[in-house]
Design a protein around this motif. Sequence first.
Motif, PDB file in Angstrom:
ATOM      1  N   ALA A 180      10.301   5.032   2.014  1.00  0.00           N
ATOM      2  CA  ALA A 180      10.910   6.284   1.561  1.00  0.00           C
ATOM      3  C   ALA A 180      10.265   6.829   0.292  1.00  0.00           C
ATOM      4  CB  ALA A 180      12.405   6.085   1.328  1.00  0.00           C
ATOM      5  N   ASP A 181       9.697   5.967  -0.515  1.00  0.00           N
ATOM      6  CA  ASP A 181       9.172   6.411  -1.807  1.00  0.00           C
ATOM      7  C   ASP A 181       7.696   6.793  -1.758  1.00  0.00           C
ATOM      8  OD1 ASP A 181       8.377   3.823  -1.356  1.00  0.00           O
ATOM      9  OD2 ASP A 181       8.785   3.098  -3.372  1.00  0.00           O
ATOM     10  N   HIS A 182       7.186   7.125  -0.590  1.00  0.00           N
ATOM     11  CA  HIS A 182       5.785   7.529  -0.474  1.00  0.00           C
ATOM     12  C   HIS A 182       5.671   9.054  -0.503  1.00  0.00           C
ATOM     13  CE1 HIS A 182       5.347   3.321   0.390  1.00  0.00           C
ATOM     14  NE2 HIS A 182       4.042   3.445   0.355  1.00  0.00           N
ATOM     15  N   SER A 183       4.470   9.573  -0.430  1.00  0.00           N
ATOM     16  CA  SER A 183       4.199  10.987  -0.695  1.00  0.00           C
ATOM     17  C   SER A 183       4.512  11.939   0.458  1.00  0.00           C
ATOM     18  CB  SER A 183       2.732  11.153  -1.087  1.00  0.00           C
ATOM     19  OG  SER A 183       1.906  10.740  -0.018  1.00  0.00           O
ATOM     20  N   GLY A 184       4.971  11.482   1.583  1.00  0.00           N
ATOM     21  CA  GLY A 184       5.307  12.377   2.685  1.00  0.00           C
ATOM     22  C   GLY A 184       4.572  12.083   3.979  1.00  0.00           C
ATOM     23  N   TRP A 185       3.501  11.327   3.916  1.00  0.00           N
ATOM     24  CA  TRP A 185       2.744  11.006   5.130  1.00  0.00           C
ATOM     25  C   TRP A 185       3.603  10.227   6.126  1.00  0.00           C
ATOM     26  CZ3 TRP A 185       2.502   5.928   6.464  1.00  0.00           C
ATOM     27  CH2 TRP A 185       2.716   4.992   5.453  1.00  0.00           C
ATOM     28  N   GLN A 186       4.607   9.504   5.619  1.00  0.00           N
ATOM     29  CA  GLN A 186       5.430   8.660   6.483  1.00  0.00           C
ATOM     30  C   GLN A 186       6.227   9.495   7.485  1.00  0.00           C
ATOM     31  OE1 GLN A 186       5.937   9.231   3.290  1.00  0.00           O
ATOM     32  NE2 GLN A 186       8.080   9.124   2.714  1.00  0.00           N
ATOM     33  N   LYS A 187       6.532  10.749   7.147  1.00  0.00           N
ATOM     34  CA  LYS A 187       7.245  11.644   8.073  1.00  0.00           C
ATOM     35  C   LYS A 187       6.457  11.760   9.375  1.00  0.00           C
ATOM     36  CE  LYS A 187       8.134  16.561   8.680  1.00  0.00           C
ATOM     37  NZ  LYS A 187       8.100  17.882   8.051  1.00  0.00           N
ATOM     38  N   TYR A 188       5.173  12.047   9.263  1.00  0.00           N
ATOM     39  CA  TYR A 188       4.325  12.217  10.448  1.00  0.00           C
ATOM     40  C   TYR A 188       4.092  10.894  11.157  1.00  0.00           C
ATOM     41  CZ  TYR A 188       3.834  16.625   8.118  1.00  0.00           C
ATOM     42  OH  TYR A 188       4.120  17.807   7.502  1.00  0.00           O
ATOM     43  N   PHE A 189       3.989   9.834  10.401  1.00  0.00           N
ATOM     44  CA  PHE A 189       3.828   8.495  10.976  1.00  0.00           C
ATOM     45  C   PHE A 189       5.032   8.154  11.845  1.00  0.00           C
ATOM     46  CE2 PHE A 189       4.757   3.917  10.629  1.00  0.00           C
ATOM     47  CZ  PHE A 189       3.646   3.411  11.288  1.00  0.00           C
ATOM     48  N   PHE A 190       6.260   8.370  11.328  1.00  0.00           N
ATOM     49  CA  PHE A 190       7.471   8.022  12.075  1.00  0.00           C
ATOM     50  C   PHE A 190       7.715   8.965  13.251  1.00  0.00           C
ATOM     51  CE2 PHE A 190       8.724   5.946   7.940  1.00  0.00           C
ATOM     52  CZ  PHE A 190       8.530   4.657   8.416  1.00  0.00           C
ATOM     53  N   ILE A 191       7.290  10.226  13.140  1.00  0.00           N
ATOM     54  CA  ILE A 191       7.378  11.145  14.277  1.00  0.00           C
ATOM     55  C   ILE A 191       6.454  10.651  15.396  1.00  0.00           C
ATOM     56  CG2 ILE A 191       6.763  13.469  15.085  1.00  0.00           C
ATOM     57  CD1 ILE A 191       7.809  14.493  12.342  1.00  0.00           C
ATOM     58  N   GLY A 192       5.218  10.323  15.036  1.00  0.00           N
ATOM     59  CA  GLY A 192       4.265   9.806  16.028  1.00  0.00           C
ATOM     60  C   GLY A 192       4.732   8.495  16.635  1.00  0.00           C
ATOM     61  N   LEU A 193       5.259   7.623  15.806  1.00  0.00           N
ATOM     62  CA  LEU A 193       5.759   6.334  16.281  1.00  0.00           C
ATOM     63  C   LEU A 193       6.903   6.523  17.276  1.00  0.00           C
ATOM     64  CD1 LEU A 193       5.292   3.279  15.876  1.00  0.00           C
ATOM     65  CD2 LEU A 193       7.037   3.372  14.078  1.00  0.00           C
ATOM     66  N   ALA A 194       7.818   7.442  16.984  1.00  0.00           N
ATOM     67  CA  ALA A 194       8.938   7.709  17.895  1.00  0.00           C
ATOM     68  C   ALA A 194       8.437   8.221  19.238  1.00  0.00           C
ATOM     69  CB  ALA A 194       9.908   8.711  17.269  1.00  0.00           C
ATOM     70  N   LEU A 195       7.436   9.094  19.213  1.00  0.00           N
ATOM     71  CA  LEU A 195       6.878   9.625  20.462  1.00  0.00           C
ATOM     72  C   LEU A 195       6.171   8.543  21.269  1.00  0.00           C
ATOM     73  CD1 LEU A 195       5.511  13.059  19.196  1.00  0.00           C
ATOM     74  CD2 LEU A 195       7.439  12.677  20.760  1.00  0.00           C
TER      75      LEU A 195
END
Length: 166
Positions: free
Chosen positions: A61-76
């Motif tokens: 949660a404390d990262h710069s925002g790249w994790q949003k796209y990572f978790f979206i891709g992971l969910a897909l």
Amino acid sequence: MLKQNKNGLHYLYLSLIAFIADLATKYLIVTNFQLYESINILPIFNLTYARNTGAAFSFLADHSGWQKYFFIGLALIISAILIYFLQKNTALQKLQNSAYALIIGGALGNMVDRMYHGFVVDFFDFYWQDWHYPVFNVADIAICVGAGLLVLDALKNGDKKKSEKK
């Protein structure tokens, strides 16, 4: 009774139920609560509006925002793999199919939240005295129940699979 030759794709109705229940409850929270507003329901339970930019237990949660796209891709990716498994399974594999479907519904519910808000809305807050379990939502419940069903399926059917190989 289900035919042996039918696959597990019809279990996707569970994905739809989990997905709709998740988004509906999140909508109710976002439209009726201010951020961090909390209503005590039981001596061990509050409804609390929280935001999670990471994954389970605010992982990354404390990262710069790249994790949003990572978790979206992971969910897909996970959803696509589990849909493939549902297609390969027979309809009689009820525990495994239900598990996969619940995980898909939960993963897609949290994914939509990330895409729309940039974070996941959480609101179930269980606690004991000063200790609080991480706040979670309906999608998280669906994912955890799905994981539990996979464990139950492995315990229940693991011996059957071993004896079939002999």
